[in-house]
Design a protein around this motif. Structure first.
Motif, short mmCIF file in Angstrom:
data_model
loop_
_atom_site.label_atom_id
_atom_site.label_comp_id
_atom_site.label_asym_id
_atom_site.label_seq_id
_atom_site.Cartn_x
_atom_site.Cartn_y
_atom_site.Cartn_z
N SER A 22 -3.68 4.64 -11.53
CA SER A 22 -2.84 3.64 -12.21
C SER A 22 -1.97 2.87 -11.23
O SER A 22 -1.58 1.73 -11.51
CB SER A 22 -1.96 4.33 -13.26
OG SER A 22 -2.74 4.94 -14.26
N LEU A 23 -1.69 3.45 -10.07
CA LEU A 23 -0.86 2.77 -9.07
C LEU A 23 -1.61 1.62 -8.40
O LEU A 23 -0.99 0.80 -7.73
CB LEU A 23 -0.40 3.77 -8.01
CG LEU A 23 0.52 4.90 -8.51
CD1 LEU A 23 0.81 5.87 -7.37
CD2 LEU A 23 1.82 4.33 -9.07
N GLN A 24 -2.93 1.59 -8.55
CA GLN A 24 -3.71 0.54 -7.91
C GLN A 24 -3.35 -0.85 -8.45
O GLN A 24 -3.51 -1.85 -7.75
CB GLN A 24 -5.21 0.80 -8.14
CG GLN A 24 -6.13 -0.05 -7.28
CD GLN A 24 -6.04 0.32 -5.80
OE1 GLN A 24 -6.20 1.47 -5.44
NE2 GLN A 24 -5.80 -0.66 -4.94
N ALA A 81 4.69 9.52 1.45
CA ALA A 81 4.07 8.44 2.23
C ALA A 81 3.82 7.22 1.35
O ALA A 81 4.07 6.07 1.76
CB ALA A 81 2.76 8.93 2.85
N GLY A 82 3.34 7.44 0.13
CA GLY A 82 3.09 6.33 -0.78
C GLY A 82 4.35 5.58 -1.16
O GLY A 82 4.36 4.34 -1.23
N ARG A 130 -1.53 -4.55 1.20
CA ARG A 130 -2.77 -3.91 1.65
C ARG A 130 -2.59 -2.43 2.00
O ARG A 130 -3.36 -1.57 1.56
CB ARG A 130 -3.33 -4.67 2.86
CG ARG A 130 -4.69 -4.11 3.34
CD ARG A 130 -5.17 -4.90 4.56
NE ARG A 130 -5.30 -6.31 4.24
CZ ARG A 130 -6.36 -6.84 3.62
NH1 ARG A 130 -7.35 -6.05 3.25
NH2 ARG A 130 -6.40 -8.13 3.39
N ASN A 131 -1.60 -2.11 2.80
CA ASN A 131 -1.41 -0.72 3.23
C ASN A 131 -1.11 0.21 2.06
O ASN A 131 -1.59 1.35 2.00
CB ASN A 131 -0.28 -0.64 4.26
CG ASN A 131 -0.69 -1.21 5.60
OD1 ASN A 131 -1.88 -1.26 5.94
ND2 ASN A 131 0.28 -1.68 6.37
N PHE A 149 -6.05 4.17 -2.71
CA PHE A 149 -7.50 4.42 -2.67
C PHE A 149 -7.80 5.72 -1.92
O PHE A 149 -8.62 6.53 -2.37
CB PHE A 149 -8.20 3.24 -1.99
CG PHE A 149 -9.67 3.46 -1.78
CD1 PHE A 149 -10.57 3.31 -2.83
CD2 PHE A 149 -10.16 3.84 -0.53
CE1 PHE A 149 -11.92 3.53 -2.64
CE2 PHE A 149 -11.52 4.06 -0.33
CZ PHE A 149 -12.40 3.90 -1.39
N ALA A 150 -7.14 5.92 -0.78
CA ALA A 150 -7.40 7.13 0.03
C ALA A 150 -6.98 8.39 -0.72
O ALA A 150 -7.69 9.41 -0.69
CB ALA A 150 -6.66 7.03 1.35
#
Length: 237
Positions: free
Chosen positions: A93-95, A139-140, A172-173, A179-180
């Protein structure tokens, strides 16, 4: 007939009578023995039948126990599988999040992410799994903060809203991290508990934290809250 002949005749007759009686007694004894053997055979047959029924009952009991144990395992596995699904959905959902948009409210999404992660950790009880997720979530959040601040600076420099391409580049990052994480979670779900894999993922997350904080001049987030001791450490003998 002389007296001795009479006595001999009497003794002979008595011997014959005794022999006949003995033969009759032996026949009766044999008959009783045959009857006893017949009863014994019937009893043995019934005992064999009882043992067979007992073995069959034990087999049914084992089958019932196996079915019950499998039912418990299936119920536990179903709950764990659901926890995996819900956590992956929370990550995915964060995408759709755009950190450069100041009107974006990610509070609900982050709350769901934290809750789903906690439930999954509790279900699995895997050594090192929680440390990895905590580091990766940190990290996110740092990447999200970086994108938000860079977007704000870019808009201020340009004096206008960002274009779609500019937004994608700044985000992007952060989106690569989403995704990762999604890919890594699915991989760990498939491979199962491997401490070496979890340790490598934890190290990678810590490297991202260090890189982002260094290039922005931020203090790294603490791994523990000061004054709070995990129960597992507090009550160790």
């Amino acid at each position: 007939m002389e007296t001795q002949d009479v006595l001999m005749l009497v003794f002979t007759f008595a011997a014959v009578v005794v022999a006949i009686w003995a033969a009759a007694a032996a026949h009766a004894a044999n008959a009783r023995a045959d009857k006893a053997n017949s009863h014994a055979e019937v009893a043995n047959g019934k005992a064999d039948q009882a043992n067979s029924l007992a073995r069959e009952a034990n087999a049914h009991a084992r089958d019932a126990n196996d079915i019950a144990a499998q039912a418990v395992k299936d119920a536990r596995d179903a709950a764990t599988s659901l926890a995996w699904d819900e956590y992956i959905v929370a990550v995915a959902s964060l995408q759709s999040v755009d950190p450069t948009d100041p009107t974006t409210d990610v509070g609900a999404l982050l709350t769901q992410l934290r809750i789903r992660a906690t439930l999954l950790v509790d279900r699995l009880q895997w050594q090192g799994f929680d440390r990895w997720l905590v580091a990766d979530h940190a990290a996110g959040l740092l990447l999200m903060r970086e994108a938000a601040e860079n977007g704000k600076k870019k808009q201020h420099q340009l004096g206008r809203p960002l274009t779609a391409d500019e937004t994608i580049e700044i985000d992007r990052n952060f989106h690569k991290w989403v995704f990762a994480l999604t890919k890594n979670v699915r991989l760990v779900r498939q491979t199962g508990h491997r401490e070496d894999t979890l340790a490598a993922l934890h190290k990678e997350a810590r490297d991202i934290i260090r890189t982002v904080t260094d290039r922005n001049g931020w203090d790294p987030p603490p791994e523990r809250i000061e004054g709070v001791v995990p129960l597992a450490d507090k009550y160790q003998p």
